[in-house]
Scaffold this active site. Structure first.
Site: not given
Length: 527
Positions: A261, A279
């Site tokens: 990420e 997320h």
């Protein structure tokens, strides 16, 4: 005390911290790594979410850091081993966003079954493709939940009660009774993967769980099955997942978390079989307010009152448990310190035994305080209740904790032995009326003496006149005796004396006491 907030924290959390006396809040969400090293140098507390990487390098720069608070559940962005080694408590808020995370996982589940994102995109593009988006009902399907913690359990309840799904669960740390209580069948992982129509992951990221879903495990799943991951990105090998989707070995996937990420694997972006969200499983107004305020309270309470709640590297206590155990934390610490200061040899083993009502409590925190206090006099490193067990293990010091229902002269008694080869130092203590800490035996000899802040401890030949000689020396030096207890036991070749004084003993006074012919050992113990 400075608290550095390096990720976005809810207004409720920041407001609480700023309202506490003695705390200086430095709010730096999104702080650059190099700047973090500078800001953390004088911080007593650090509050993060998932973005900040708290590495060993960061911790090495944190000269005053005592606590790290993670607003959320996962702590894989924190080097726990390095934090524990430095005696830094790491706390999280494990239940604060559980409902939000479970609801998001379920939203992804429904979106997969009914192809909601693709249908929305098609309609916005001007098409009316009703036949293209043939979905599936969840009712009657089998949901496999990998990880039956708070979030996984909430998902199971919603699936079975609300959508009449059948639930399978894999979790080596829960019992069949617990699983059955929430209407889930506890099975092995391979069985779960083979039987499930939908699989949802709810595990922490550890060395054991990293890459758990890979080419081999995906091959066990039905070609019609779908997988949801709103837990941790590293649980799935993304290349293997892309292969399975592109080769029709898996029907679909929905991901809220990713290996790297915020970078997303290009093959996952390219396929319309994957639903992607950034997320956001725990990102609801309610969850953010709850975890932000919760971690602020926990960090502030630890810094100001040493109250440990939801620690991941130290036994945590609920407020009611803390109230019961707090006096024994102090007793254990003083007893451990007493023995550590009279000990003169390398420690091989520390034995701790609990009696009375203590046998019904979780005494691990007490043991940690005992270990810290017993090891402190012999270590050059900073040892505290968080890292004491690590230091003991490094030095091959075994720790044995036991409990006994055997009746003793005092209830709620703590007995500690420091073993150094054939030699041992042994002391026992109890809490008497009004919470007074009491030393009740040394070397197996009853003494019944208060554990004050300063104790003169003496071992001497069991001969007449020792008390008088010690008293004369102290009196001549103008030192008032608060209590003088002499302990004797016919089975022991010596007696012990415990003297509490109103003022410190100068070295020359202690030397004169040591020169008494019958005195074998004399030392001032600072407690």
């Amino acid at each position: 005390m400075k608290i550095l907030v390096s990720d976005v924290l809810s207004p409720e959390g920041l407001e609480y911290l700023r309202s506490r006396d003695g705390l200086q809040v430095v709010d730096r969400p999104g702080i650059a790594p190099e700047r973090l090293l500078e800001e953390i140098a004088d911080a007593s507390g650090l509050i993060v979410r998932s973005k900040t990487r708290v590495t060993a390098k960061v911790l090495a720069a944190a000269g005053k850091l005592r606590v790290i608070g993670r607003a959320g559940a996962g702590v894989d962005n924190i080097d726990l081993e390095a934090a524990t080694r430095r005696g830094i408590v790491v706390m999280n808020t494990p239940g604060g966003n559980s409902v939000s995370a479970a609801e998001h996982a379920f939203a992804l589940l429904i979106a997969l079954a009914r192809k909601v994102p693709a249908a929305d995109a098609s309609l916005r593009a001007g098409r009316w493709d009703k036949t293209r988006f043939l979905g599936r009902e969840l009712s009657g399907k089998t949901l496999g939940v990998v990880g039956l913690g708070k979030i996984g359990s909430l998902l199971v309840r919603r699936a079975t009660l609300g959508f009449e799904m059948k639930a399978l669960a894999y979790d080596p740390y829960v019992t069949e009774k617990y699983a059955a209580g929430i209407e889930a069948e506890l099975v092995e992982l391979n069985d779960l993967l083979a039987r499930s129509d939908f699989v949802s992951l709810h595990l922490p990221l550890t060395d054991k769980t990293r890459g758990l879903i890979n080419r081999q495990s995906l091959a066990l799943m039905k070609p019609s099955a779908c997988i949801v991951n709103a837990a941790r990105g590293g649980l799935i090998v993304e290349d293997d997942l892309a292969d399975a989707l592109e080769n029709d070995r898996l029907a679909g996937a929905a991901l809220d978390v990713f290996e790297h990420e915020p970078k997303i694997h290009p093959r996952l972006i390219a396929t319309d079989r994957v639903i992607l969200t950034p997320h956001i499983a725990g990102s609801t107004r309610e969850a953010q307010a709850q975890v932000g305020h919760g971690i602020a309270v926990q960090v502030a309470n630890y810094l100001t009152h040493q109250i440990i709640v939801n620690a991941v590297n130290f036994p945590s206590l609920a407020p009611r448990e803390l109230e019961k155990i707090s006096p024994f934390l102090r007793l254990g610490e003083k007893l451990g310190s007493f023995l550590g200061q009279i000990n003169e040899a390398r420690i091989d083993k520390i034995g701790i035994r609990y009696y009375g009502e203590l046998t019904e409590l979780d005494c691990k925190p007490i043991s940690n305080y005992i270990l810290k206090a017993a090891l402190e006099p012999s270590l050059s490193e900073a040892v505290n209740e968080v890292n004491a067990r690590s230091y003991a293990a490094e030095r091959a010091i075994s720790v044995e904790e036991t409990s006994s229902s055997r009746a003793r002269s005092h209830s709620n008694l703590i007995s500690i032995k420091l073993h150094s080869g054939p030699r041992e130092e042994w002391a026992e203590g109890a809490i008497l009326h009004q919470g007074k800490l009491w030393l009740v035996s040394v070397d197996g000899i009853p003494v019944e003496a208060p554990l004050g802040d300063r104790v003169l401890f003496i071992r001497n030949d069991d001969k007449p006149g020792v008390i008088g000689q010690v008293g004369t020396i102290l009196g001549a030096a103008g030192i008032n005796i608060a209590s003088f207890v002499l302990g004797r036991d016919e089975s022991r070749p010596h007696a012990v004396g415990v003297v509490n004084t109103d003022s410190p003993l100068p070295d020359e006074v202690l030397d004169r006491i040591r020169q008494i012919e019958a005195v074998q050992f004399a030392r001032v113990i600072q407690l």
